[in-house]
Scaffold this motif. Sequence first.
Motif, short mmCIF file in Angstrom:
data_model
loop_
_atom_site.label_atom_id
_atom_site.label_comp_id
_atom_site.label_asym_id
_atom_site.label_seq_id
_atom_site.Cartn_x
_atom_site.Cartn_y
_atom_site.Cartn_z
N GLN A 134 37.92 36.47 44.48
CA GLN A 134 36.78 37.33 44.82
C GLN A 134 35.64 36.52 45.46
O GLN A 134 35.02 36.98 46.42
CB GLN A 134 36.30 38.05 43.56
CG GLN A 134 37.25 39.14 43.09
CD GLN A 134 36.93 39.65 41.70
OE1 GLN A 134 36.02 39.16 41.04
NE2 GLN A 134 37.70 40.63 41.25
N SER A 165 36.46 35.86 48.95
CA SER A 165 36.23 37.04 49.78
C SER A 165 34.74 37.23 50.06
O SER A 165 34.36 37.61 51.18
CB SER A 165 36.78 38.29 49.08
OG SER A 165 38.20 38.22 48.98
N ILE A 170 33.07 37.43 53.74
CA ILE A 170 32.23 38.54 54.21
C ILE A 170 31.00 37.98 54.91
O ILE A 170 30.62 38.41 56.01
CB ILE A 170 31.83 39.46 53.04
CG1 ILE A 170 33.06 40.23 52.53
CG2 ILE A 170 30.73 40.43 53.46
CD1 ILE A 170 32.82 40.98 51.23
N SER A 195 38.86 38.88 54.12
CA SER A 195 37.97 39.10 52.99
C SER A 195 38.54 40.08 51.97
O SER A 195 38.12 40.08 50.81
CB SER A 195 36.60 39.59 53.48
OG SER A 195 36.70 40.90 54.03
N TRP A 196 39.50 40.95 52.39
CA TRP A 196 40.04 41.91 51.43
C TRP A 196 41.55 41.82 51.23
O TRP A 196 42.05 42.14 50.14
CB TRP A 196 39.68 43.35 51.83
CG TRP A 196 40.23 43.83 53.14
CD1 TRP A 196 39.61 43.77 54.35
CD2 TRP A 196 41.51 44.45 53.38
NE1 TRP A 196 40.42 44.30 55.34
CE2 TRP A 196 41.59 44.74 54.76
CE3 TRP A 196 42.58 44.79 52.56
CZ2 TRP A 196 42.71 45.34 55.35
CZ3 TRP A 196 43.70 45.40 53.13
CH2 TRP A 196 43.74 45.66 54.51
N ILE A 199 42.64 39.87 48.08
CA ILE A 199 42.39 40.53 46.80
C ILE A 199 43.59 41.38 46.40
O ILE A 199 43.95 41.49 45.22
CB ILE A 199 41.11 41.38 46.88
CG1 ILE A 199 39.90 40.47 47.08
CG2 ILE A 199 40.94 42.25 45.64
CD1 ILE A 199 38.59 41.21 47.25
N LEU A 200 44.25 41.99 47.41
CA LEU A 200 45.42 42.83 47.14
C LEU A 200 46.71 42.02 47.05
O LEU A 200 47.56 42.30 46.21
CB LEU A 200 45.56 43.88 48.26
CG LEU A 200 44.38 44.84 48.45
CD1 LEU A 200 44.67 45.80 49.59
CD2 LEU A 200 44.10 45.60 47.16
#
Length: 514
Positions: free
Chosen positions: A114, A117, A121, A457-458, A461-462
Amino acid sequence: MSIPNEKAVEVAVSASASTSASEVDNTQGVNNVIENNADSPMNRNWTTKTSFWHWFHPDDGPAERRLVVKLDFSILAFACVGFWALYIDRSIYVNAYVSGMKEDLGFYGNQYVQINSIFLIGYAVSIIPLTLVNTRAPPQVVIPVCMAVWGLATSLGARAQSYGELAGYRFLVGLGEGAFFPSIHYIFGSWYRPDEIARRSGLFYVAGSIGTISTGFITARIYADLDGALGREAWRWMFLIGGIITFPIALFGVLTFPGTPQHPNKQLFKEDELVLARARLEAMGRRSTQKGSLGFTLSSLRRFVGRWHFWVLVPWSIAFQQGYLAMAQGTYTLWIKSIAASQHYSTAKVNSLTAVAPCVAIVAIVLFAWAADKFGAKARLPLFTVAQVIAFLGLAAFVAFDHTSFSYKWFGVAVSNVENAMVPVMYSWANLICTDDAEERAFILSAMLAFAMAFNSWVPILSMPTVQSPRYFKGYLVCLLMQPIALGLAFLVDYLHRREIAQKKEKRAQEVSQ
């Protein structure tokens, strides 16, 4: 070397149709340069073949060589040492994480990924606006100021007492770093010819790998010598020292960076050198910035997105960056950390072993960049193919994690940076594709990175949640699948660029015949 006007126009037309690295388009302004600079020291035969090892084209005159040497020292010195510092400040996060920060700040769950990320951002939102500022303001001021921001934010990480506080500092590091990479590539395209640019881009990118290597050795030494010094944990010293390194480099940039031919550092260049530099660009059809605003009005935005450049180069960059996302997220370092006990690796040795991949990358970067300058367009697709096949094989070791050997996994770690080594060739190519429009060139170079970082950035996370360390099956699978997609888009870029050159050649030939 003086060339009669008709012959010079013929050279300009044939140069734009060339399939070598010099396939850049000689568009508007060629005739004026030829007429006004018939006796100038400018080499107009730069499209001819040269030795693989030559730093200069054989037809470059003394004045042009002196200019290029001055550019190399002023641009590359700051760009390389700045990129070295950037990668130290960026890479220190994962080294600090495996050196006690995780336990001291109480990281849990997916907080590691996180914060990565959050950093990205900040990085993504600053890239386009700050790069466009360099088309209107002196880059020798803009870039060092950004460096000072990220250096300060890195140093502040040493005082973090919580996850949230560190997240805020890493966001500011990202904001400061966003402009550096695309802005330097914009500067390369503002001074260098197509037969010069890939090697300089390659040497610039080598500095990033050296920064990653240095981070491993610096953090290992800090952990061994400074852990507990003055009541500070080793990971805090890592942030503090990494940030402090950046400040003298920023000052060095203010004093020595050349800016652009439109906003030059006049302490470095004589007027005749600036005239020669501008003539070189005009002879290649590389336009300077247009008068007006900062280059981001509604009309300019329509211009930027009205060509295939945006709609193909940006998706290509996104797919390409997702292909080595595992390397960028530090997953290989976490794997090394996970085997430390069974392999009897100390924390200092874990930090040192992070230098393996960037060492391999340095060799790949130099070979790829030199080959791209020497052999031009015909070398690009083979180089991308080689790099992405190697990356595919390396990633397969971690996709099939439970069925591959320890040695094969180390092969995957060692080659994890090889695909990334093609980045200088990619951005040099984009520089040439957008040669007709300085603002578009700055926008496309920054958009390629900004949109890719937005995905970065995302997606982790997944696909790469920290709790799945060191397995990361989904993450490694995503990277593996991106290899053929990115390679297919490289073939599409090549086809569209060749078609565009052919169209311009035909149009120019019609104008000459009239």
